[in-house]
Design a protein around this motif. Structure first.
Motif, PDB file in Angstrom:
ATOM      1  N   ARG A  75       0.908  -1.350  -0.171  1.00 23.86           N
ATOM      2  CA  ARG A  75      -0.098   0.086   0.069  1.00 23.86           C
ATOM      3  C   ARG A  75       0.793   1.292  -0.041  1.00 23.86           C
ATOM      4  NH1 ARG A  75      -4.734   1.322   4.381  1.00 23.86           N
ATOM      5  NH2 ARG A  75      -3.139   1.591   5.792  1.00 23.86           N
ATOM      6  N   ILE A  76       1.931   1.392   0.702  1.00 22.96           N
ATOM      7  CA  ILE A  76       2.933   2.415   0.630  1.00 22.96           C
ATOM      8  C   ILE A  76       3.285   2.594  -0.809  1.00 22.96           C
ATOM      9  CG2 ILE A  76       5.169   3.439   1.221  1.00 22.96           C
ATOM     10  CD1 ILE A  76       4.722   2.030   4.004  1.00 22.96           C
ATOM     11  N   ASP A  77       3.599   1.804  -1.705  1.00 22.33           N
ATOM     12  CA  ASP A  77       4.185   1.708  -2.828  1.00 22.33           C
ATOM     13  C   ASP A  77       2.913   2.285  -3.751  1.00 22.33           C
ATOM     14  OD1 ASP A  77       6.842   1.428  -2.871  1.00 22.33           O
ATOM     15  OD2 ASP A  77       6.690  -0.673  -3.172  1.00 22.33           O
ATOM     16  N   TRP A  78       1.731   1.873  -3.536  1.00 24.41           N
ATOM     17  CA  TRP A  78       0.568   2.263  -4.268  1.00 24.41           C
ATOM     18  C   TRP A  78       0.327   3.612  -3.917  1.00 24.41           C
ATOM     19  CZ3 TRP A  78      -3.802   4.827  -3.370  1.00 24.41           C
ATOM     20  CH2 TRP A  78      -4.992   4.616  -4.433  1.00 24.41           C
ATOM     21  N   HIS A  80      10.553   4.579  -8.256  1.00 28.31           N
ATOM     22  CA  HIS A  80      11.380   3.599  -7.284  1.00 28.31           C
ATOM     23  C   HIS A  80      10.431   2.852  -6.430  1.00 28.31           C
ATOM     24  CE1 HIS A  80      14.395   2.353  -4.525  1.00 28.31           C
ATOM     25  NE2 HIS A  80      13.702   2.768  -3.368  1.00 28.31           N
ATOM     26  N   PHE A  81      10.365   1.662  -6.439  1.00 29.98           N
ATOM     27  CA  PHE A  81       9.685   0.832  -5.520  1.00 29.98           C
ATOM     28  C   PHE A  81      10.414   0.514  -4.367  1.00 29.98           C
ATOM     29  CE2 PHE A  81       7.920  -0.243  -9.484  1.00 29.98           C
ATOM     30  CZ  PHE A  81       6.492  -0.422  -9.227  1.00 29.98           C
ATOM     31  N   ARG A  82       9.637   0.845  -3.243  1.00 28.03           N
ATOM     32  CA  ARG A  82      10.331   0.545  -1.752  1.00 28.03           C
ATOM     33  C   ARG A  82      10.218  -0.876  -1.692  1.00 28.03           C
ATOM     34  NH1 ARG A  82       8.406   3.765   3.421  1.00 28.03           N
ATOM     35  NH2 ARG A  82       8.757   5.407   2.072  1.00 28.03           N
ATOM     36  N   TYR A  83       9.449  -1.620  -2.183  1.00 29.03           N
ATOM     37  CA  TYR A  83       9.087  -2.853  -1.666  1.00 29.03           C
ATOM     38  C   TYR A  83       8.799  -3.608  -3.154  1.00 29.03           C
ATOM     39  CZ  TYR A  83       7.989  -1.254   2.833  1.00 29.03           C
ATOM     40  OH  TYR A  83       8.255  -0.665   4.107  1.00 29.03           O
ATOM     41  N   PRO A  84       9.977  -4.164  -3.727  1.00 31.16           N
ATOM     42  CA  PRO A  84       9.815  -4.559  -5.243  1.00 31.16           C
ATOM     43  C   PRO A  84       9.320  -6.200  -5.138  1.00 31.16           C
ATOM     44  CG  PRO A  84      12.036  -4.137  -4.839  1.00 31.16           C
ATOM     45  CD  PRO A  84      11.121  -3.399  -3.691  1.00 31.16           C
ATOM     46  N   GLU A  85       9.924  -6.779  -4.118  1.00 34.77           N
ATOM     47  CA  GLU A  85       9.770  -8.232  -3.836  1.00 34.77           C
ATOM     48  C   GLU A  85       8.692  -8.650  -2.649  1.00 34.77           C
ATOM     49  OE1 GLU A  85      11.324 -10.297  -5.763  1.00 34.77           O
ATOM     50  OE2 GLU A  85      12.589  -8.920  -6.669  1.00 34.77           O
ATOM     51  N   ILE A  86       8.039  -9.951  -2.614  1.00 28.16           N
ATOM     52  CA  ILE A  86       6.930 -10.088  -1.934  1.00 28.16           C
ATOM     53  C   ILE A  86       7.532 -10.195  -0.310  1.00 28.16           C
ATOM     54  CG2 ILE A  86       7.291 -12.661  -2.056  1.00 28.16           C
ATOM     55  CD1 ILE A  86       4.057 -10.424  -1.738  1.00 28.16           C
ATOM     56  N   ASP A  87       8.650 -10.895  -0.261  1.00 28.41           N
ATOM     57  CA  ASP A  87       9.356 -10.905   0.971  1.00 28.41           C
ATOM     58  C   ASP A  87       9.470  -9.567   1.467  1.00 28.41           C
ATOM     59  OD1 ASP A  87       9.203 -13.741   1.563  1.00 28.41           O
ATOM     60  OD2 ASP A  87      10.789 -14.165   0.127  1.00 28.41           O
ATOM     61  N   PRO A  90       6.978  -4.807  -9.300  1.00 33.68           N
ATOM     62  CA  PRO A  90       7.765  -5.424 -10.800  1.00 33.68           C
ATOM     63  C   PRO A  90       7.892  -6.888 -10.732  1.00 33.68           C
ATOM     64  CG  PRO A  90       9.111  -4.183  -9.154  1.00 33.68           C
ATOM     65  CD  PRO A  90       7.793  -4.062  -8.806  1.00 33.68           C
ATOM     66  N   ALA A  91       7.494  -7.442  -9.305  1.00 38.77           N
ATOM     67  CA  ALA A  91       7.753  -9.156  -9.350  1.00 38.77           C
ATOM     68  C   ALA A  91       6.559  -9.889  -8.902  1.00 38.77           C
ATOM     69  CB  ALA A  91       9.024  -9.518  -8.220  1.00 38.77           C
TER      70      ALA A  91
END
Length: 335
Positions: free
Chosen positions: A236-239, A319-326, A261-262
């Protein structure tokens, strides 16, 4: 984009999280009281912007300032979206951005024919009203950000879907196509239109993740159906930051996949959620049981999915702060 005619406020690193606001903007949000709209309005208000939230809780045209949100803060403006403009339209005239998030929750109830009609109408009619108000404004907003969904691509296969991929042919895909068409009616040299095809937005306090966590709490979590279907997701932060970035970035037009992106398969998602909650992810929910429990909406929402890639955002340097699910789950669960 800052307030009209002002200089860009981006810092040298171009990350919207570190930009310094030099000018106050007026941001109008339809659907600004829900899981996404409420924190978006809060972020803008905390930065000193003038936020107008369109609401059905007040008579059309009546406004009421939210105490505790500062000055100018958040002001509620009553509206009755009926496909036309109205007394509330003055809130849009001269605004720096209009953000349309109006619509009933897709997965809140079983899809009966009346429910499907409501899901469609709650998206199309408010968008039509906003488009009419923008078209009639003396000073139309420079940008209209309008919700859509990754469901635009239909019950897709595992092939990656970018913004240029064709639309699907199921109920949600048709709703998204019609939804976007209504928004793009007012696209002009004065107003750029950006339909946002959001994936599953993740935050533990609500949305889809709040429901997904329940079986894991009781040690009965696992994949849904085959587990091979892809899930397009975003923290949600990236959204929130991507919506703000869209408002600020004048070169961004047309549809945008608002997804990380992943994307991951449902099996990978379940395992990552289990790790984050320190629970096993061993008990699958069979496809037949999900179809029996959820009816028609089981297929597009749970048993199939889209592998949506945010090609446009990546190409424009978001720029994504959280690009990966983990990484996302570490941010959500505080580890």
């Amino acid at each position: 984009m800052t307030a009209r005619g002002s200089e860009s406020h981006y810092s040298a690193n171009s990350d919207p999280r570190f930009c310094v606001q030099h000018e106050r903007m007026r941001i109008v949000i339809a659907g600004g009281t829900g899981f996404l709209g409420s924190p978006l309005a809060e972020v803008y208000a905390e930065e000193g912007h003038d936020v107008r939230v369109l609401t059905r809780a007040l008579p059309p045209g009546e406004s009421r300032h939210d105490s505790g949100t500062g000055v100018p803060g958040v002001t509620r403006v009553g509206w009755r979206p009926d496909g036309q403009s109205g007394a509330w339209a003055s809130a849009l005239d001269g605004a720096d951005a209009v953000i349309n998030l109006a619509g009933e929750g897709i997965g809140d109830r079983r899809w009966t024919p009346p429910r499907k009609a409501l899901l469609r109408d709650s998206r199309i009619i408010p968008t039509r009203s906003l488009a009419a108000a923008i078209a009639g404004a003396a000073a139309p907003p420079p940008v209209f950000v309008s919700a859509s969904g990754a469901g635009y691509y239909g019950t897709a296969d595992a092939a990656p879907k970018t913004e240029s991929s064709p639309a699907g042919d199921d109920f949600l895909a048709h709703v998204c196509q019609e939804w976007e068409a209504e928004a793009r009616r007012i696209e002009s040299s004065a107003t750029r239109v950006v339909p946002i095809r959001s994936g599953v937005v993740l935050e533990r306090t609500g949305g889809a993740l709040g429901k997904m966590m329940t079986p894991f709490r009781f040690f009965v979590g696992g994949r849904m159906g085959s587990g091979r279907q892809y899930m397009s997701w975003i923290h949600r932060i990236d959204w929130i930051e991507m919506i703000r970035w869209i408002v600020e970035t004048r070169s961004v037009t047309g549809p945008l996949n608002v997804t990380a992106p992943a994307p991951v398969t449902n099996r990978e998602f379940a395992r990552a959620l289990g790790r984050a909650m320190r629970r096993p992810a061993l008990l699958p929910a069979p496809s037949f049981a999900l179809r029996l429990m959820l009816g028609e909406m089981a297929e597009p929402l749970v048993l199939t999915g889209q592998r949506a890639i945010p090609q446009c955002a990546l190409a424009h340097g978001f720029h994504f702060r959280y690009p990966e699910i983990d990484q996302a789950f570490r941010g959500i669960f505080g580890e």
